[in-house]
Design an enzyme around this catalytic site. Structure first.
Site, PDB file in Angstrom:
ATOM      1  N   HIS A  49       2.476   3.957  12.690  1.00 60.02           N
ATOM      2  CA  HIS A  49       1.455   4.722  12.749  1.00 60.02           C
ATOM      3  C   HIS A  49       1.878   5.584  13.933  1.00 60.02           C
ATOM      4  CE1 HIS A  49      -1.624   1.702  11.466  1.00 60.02           C
ATOM      5  NE2 HIS A  49      -0.651   1.603  10.858  1.00 60.02           N
ATOM      6  N   SER A  70      -3.479  -6.169  11.310  1.00 63.30           N
ATOM      7  CA  SER A  70      -4.437  -6.694  10.375  1.00 63.30           C
ATOM      8  C   SER A  70      -4.000  -5.953   8.932  1.00 63.30           C
ATOM      9  CB  SER A  70      -5.992  -6.036  10.783  1.00 63.30           C
ATOM     10  OG  SER A  70      -6.276  -6.569  11.925  1.00 63.30           O
ATOM     11  N   ASP A  83      -0.374   4.259   0.630  1.00 65.70           N
ATOM     12  CA  ASP A  83      -1.006   5.355   1.536  1.00 65.70           C
ATOM     13  C   ASP A  83      -0.495   5.221   2.989  1.00 65.70           C
ATOM     14  OD1 ASP A  83      -2.328   2.809   2.223  1.00 65.70           O
ATOM     15  OD2 ASP A  83      -4.120   3.919   3.298  1.00 65.70           O
ATOM     16  N   GLU A 127      -5.101   1.175   2.547  1.00 64.29           N
ATOM     17  CA  GLU A 127      -5.117   0.174   3.362  1.00 64.29           C
ATOM     18  C   GLU A 127      -5.116   0.675   4.638  1.00 64.29           C
ATOM     19  OE1 GLU A 127      -3.732  -2.783   6.179  1.00 64.29           O
ATOM     20  OE2 GLU A 127      -3.020  -0.679   6.020  1.00 64.29           O
ATOM     21  N   ARG A 154      -9.939  -7.072  17.620  1.00 63.68           N
ATOM     22  CA  ARG A 154      -8.990  -7.818  16.798  1.00 63.68           C
ATOM     23  C   ARG A 154      -9.763  -9.072  16.933  1.00 63.68           C
ATOM     24  NH1 ARG A 154      -5.544  -4.748  13.795  1.00 63.68           N
ATOM     25  NH2 ARG A 154      -5.472  -2.587  14.909  1.00 63.68           N
ATOM     26  N   HIS A 165       0.755  -1.260  -0.151  1.00 66.71           N
ATOM     27  CA  HIS A 165       0.139   0.089  -0.032  1.00 66.71           C
ATOM     28  C   HIS A 165       0.866   1.220  -0.014  1.00 66.71           C
ATOM     29  CE1 HIS A 165       0.164   0.663   4.435  1.00 66.71           C
ATOM     30  NE2 HIS A 165       0.228  -0.553   4.444  1.00 66.71           N
TER      31      HIS A 165
HETATM   32  N1  BES Z   1       1.090  -3.021   7.904  1.00 60.79           N
HETATM   33  C1  BES Z   1      -0.134  -2.913   9.182  1.00 60.79           C
HETATM   34  C2  BES Z   1      -0.466  -4.330   9.622  1.00 60.79           C
HETATM   35  C3  BES Z   1       0.520  -5.061  10.468  1.00 60.79           C
HETATM   36  C4  BES Z   1       1.259  -4.398  11.451  1.00 60.79           C
HETATM   37  C5  BES Z   1       0.998  -6.071  10.064  1.00 60.79           C
HETATM   38  C6  BES Z   1       2.299  -4.741  12.168  1.00 60.79           C
HETATM   39  C7  BES Z   1       1.983  -6.888  10.625  1.00 60.79           C
HETATM   40  C8  BES Z   1       2.610  -6.065  11.623  1.00 60.79           C
HETATM   41  C9  BES Z   1      -1.212  -2.394   8.405  1.00 60.79           C
HETATM   42  O1  BES Z   1      -0.857  -1.059   7.679  1.00 60.79           O
HETATM   43  C10 BES Z   1      -2.147  -1.605   9.290  1.00 60.79           C
HETATM   44  O2  BES Z   1      -1.748  -0.742   9.993  1.00 60.79           O
HETATM   45  N2  BES Z   1      -3.336  -2.272   9.248  1.00 60.79           N
HETATM   46  C11 BES Z   1      -4.452  -1.722  10.055  1.00 60.79           C
HETATM   47  C12 BES Z   1      -5.543  -2.118   9.549  1.00 60.79           C
HETATM   48  C13 BES Z   1      -6.773  -1.179   9.497  1.00 60.79           C
HETATM   49  C14 BES Z   1      -6.294   0.280   9.448  1.00 60.79           C
HETATM   50  C15 BES Z   1      -7.836  -1.613   8.715  1.00 60.79           C
HETATM   51  C16 BES Z   1      -4.254  -2.149  11.629  1.00 60.79           C
HETATM   52  O3  BES Z   1      -3.873  -3.255  11.878  1.00 60.79           O
HETATM   53  O4  BES Z   1      -4.523  -1.586  12.428  1.00 60.79           O
HETATM   54 MN    MN Z   2       0.625  -1.532   6.271  1.00 59.86          MN
HETATM   55 MN    MN Z   3      -0.600   0.663   8.834  1.00 56.84          MN
END
Ligand code: BES
Ligand code: MN
Ligand code: MN
Length: 465
Positions: free
Chosen positions: A438, A410, A99, A164, A339, A97
């Site tokens: 994040h 996720s 973004d 994403e 989750r 992704h």
């Molecule tokens: N890359 C992450 C998910 C992730 C984080 C996978 C750490 C493995 C290890 C992804 O960009 C993310 O932040 N997903 C969100 C999903 C949501 C915004 C729908 C999440 O997990 O909060």
């Molecule tokens: Mn990600």
């Molecule tokens: Mn993320």
């Protein structure tokens, strides 16, 4: 003995040499990508998000991919294809992704979020690890193959989305609609972290997500808390009471039916998790907490990777400014997310939560539960040629066999890939614990980028070996 262990392998010298010779350009271009504030959640950044897509489109086209940017009701999807592999060669779909999460709070960044800076072997920027830096590893690994060999050993589809971080709402229908075009033998994704520095990791599971906004409305306006307090139900207190019913004393979620679909993890996976070098005291120290929470009787990794949760992500009500204001708020709101683990379903969880809230909400307030986004949980088999290839490529690039890890985060579309494309999904990440995804000061290890480039370039060779 597995195939992976039998075959001693090294990163092919031609790919390694090209990647070394082009190292500074690879990072210069990554910096250009990272400078574009493609914050999908903010409409004021829609132009930037578009610009990041256009930038990536151009890079993919330039290395020889037939590239298309396809509009959706949200941010566009990029599909780049290279289909000139020898007859009978498999097709690999690489997903990532472009973004990123909002950068706030800005004042907590050591260097600005969209001015990539290297300090201490770490490249700092919003999106450095999540996910521009990791997507970039694949783009440049493909370029290395094409530059050195003039061809790829497999057909490749690169699928990049810009939503994403806001739930991939338009990608699941996109995958369904374009299922024929996206048909593949394996999906490869780098959007996760390694278990520890120097320990390459393959993901065996992701948790799903069900995200809600709970609003409690009381009196039609804020009230003087002295004139009315005591006789009128306070929405802030009502919300606190509702939230307090969501867990029991043993840390389990107290919503009827919540655990009905939870399938236990295979014993071998749990055993593998227990053998990973993990220390609770180190974990607590890293996070600055004195004690850990959650379900009693589970290890920390079990809690993070194999068990569902319900967490408050934010709360808002009443007066939160400087000093005191005697007010009885008319409304309160909480963001709450669960989750999920296999085979829980976000839509079912929504029904169960709504029923629970309805039951426990006090009279005198109106409570609404609004679903925001959701994604299904996912679990891999880890058997088959793409996983064997990954083991060999990671061994060659990192000098040791990968470990199998779970994940608490996720990636909503992964479940859709598995379901619609019926292809195995290899999740191989190059982030690290403490990477601040994040959060302020997000970074990716420069060394991991270099090793990741080599591993992902080699993966394609090994997949057909
Ligand atoms: N890359 C992450 C998910 C992730 C984080 C996978 C750490 C493995 C290890 C992804 O960009 C993310 O932040 N997903 C969100 C999903 C949501 C915004 C729908 C999440 O997990 O909060
Ligand atoms: Mn990600
Ligand atoms: Mn993320």
């Amino acid at each position: 003995m597995t195939m992976a262990a039998k075959k001693a392998s090294k990163v092919p010298a031609d790919l390694d040499a090209w990647l070394s010779a082009n190292d500074s350009r690879i990072f210069d271009e990554l910096n250009e990508f990272l400078k574009i504030p493609s914050v999908s959640a903010r409409s004021e950044h829609d132009g930037d998000t578009r610009r990041a897509a256009a930038w990536l489109h151009e890079k993919l086209a330039k290395i020889g991919f037939t590239t298309e940017t396809i509009p959706t009701a949200g941010h566009p999807v990029i599909v780049a294809e290279w289909r000139k592999a020898p007859p009978g060669a498999p097709t690999v779909l690489i997903y990532g992704h472009y973004d990123v999460q909002p950068p706030e709070p800005l004042d907590l960044w050591t260097s600005p979020a969209f001015e990539p800076t290297i300090r201490d072997g770490k490249l700092f920027a919003r999106g450095a690890v999540d996910d521009k830096g990791q997507l970039w590893i694949h783009v440049k690994a493909l370029e290395a193959q094409l530059a050195v060999r003039g061809t790829l050993p497999v057909n490749v589809i690169v699928l990049a989305e810009g939503e994403e971080e806001i739930g991939s709402e338009h990608l699941a229908p996109f995958v369904e609609q374009h299922a024929n075009r996206l048909a593949c033998d394996a999906v490869v994704i780098s959007d996760s972290a390694m278990f520890a520095p120097g320990i390459p990791s393959i993901l065996s599971s992701l948790r799903g997500l069900a995200y809600f906004e709970i609003t409690v409305r009381g009196p039609s306006s804020d009230l003087h808390s002295g004139m009315y307090g005591g006789a009128v139900v306070n929405p802030a207190m009502a919300l606190a009471q509702i939230l307090a019913t969501l867990h029991d004393k043993r840390g389990k979620i107290a919503i009827k039916g919540f655990y009905d679909k939870v399938r236990s993890f295979p014993a071998a996976v749990l055993k593998g998790m227990r053998s990973l070098p993990f220390s609770d005291s180190r974990f607590k120290k890293d996070l600055g907490v004195k004690a850990l929470g959650g379900e009693t009787g589970k290890t920390t990794l079990e809690k993070l990777w194999t068990r569902p949760t319900l967490e408050v992500n934010g709360m808002l009500s009443g007066y939160t400014g400087e000093g005191a204001k005697t007010v009885l708020p008319g409304v309160s709101m909480a963001k709450v997310s669960c989750r999920l683990v296999p085979d829980q379903d976000p839509d079912v969880i929504e029904r169960l939560l709504k029923a629970h809230v309805k039951k426990v909400a006090p009279a005198g307030v109106t409570v609404t539960v609004q679903p925001l986004h959701g994604g299904k949980p996912w679990r891999a088999d880890l058997d088959g040629p793409i996983f064997d290839a990954a083991r060999r490529a990671l061994q060659a690039a990192f000098g040791r066999q990968p470990v199998i890890v779970g994940e608490g985060g996720s990636i909503p579309v992964v479940g859709d890939f598995a379901r619609v494309l019926k292809a195995p999904v290899l999740l191989v990440g190059f982030g690290l614990p403490g990477e601040n995804a994040h959060a302020p000061d997000e970074w990716i290890s420069v060394d991991n980028v270099r090793r990741g480039l080599r591993a992902m370039a080699m993966l394609l060779d090994e997949y057909v070996a």
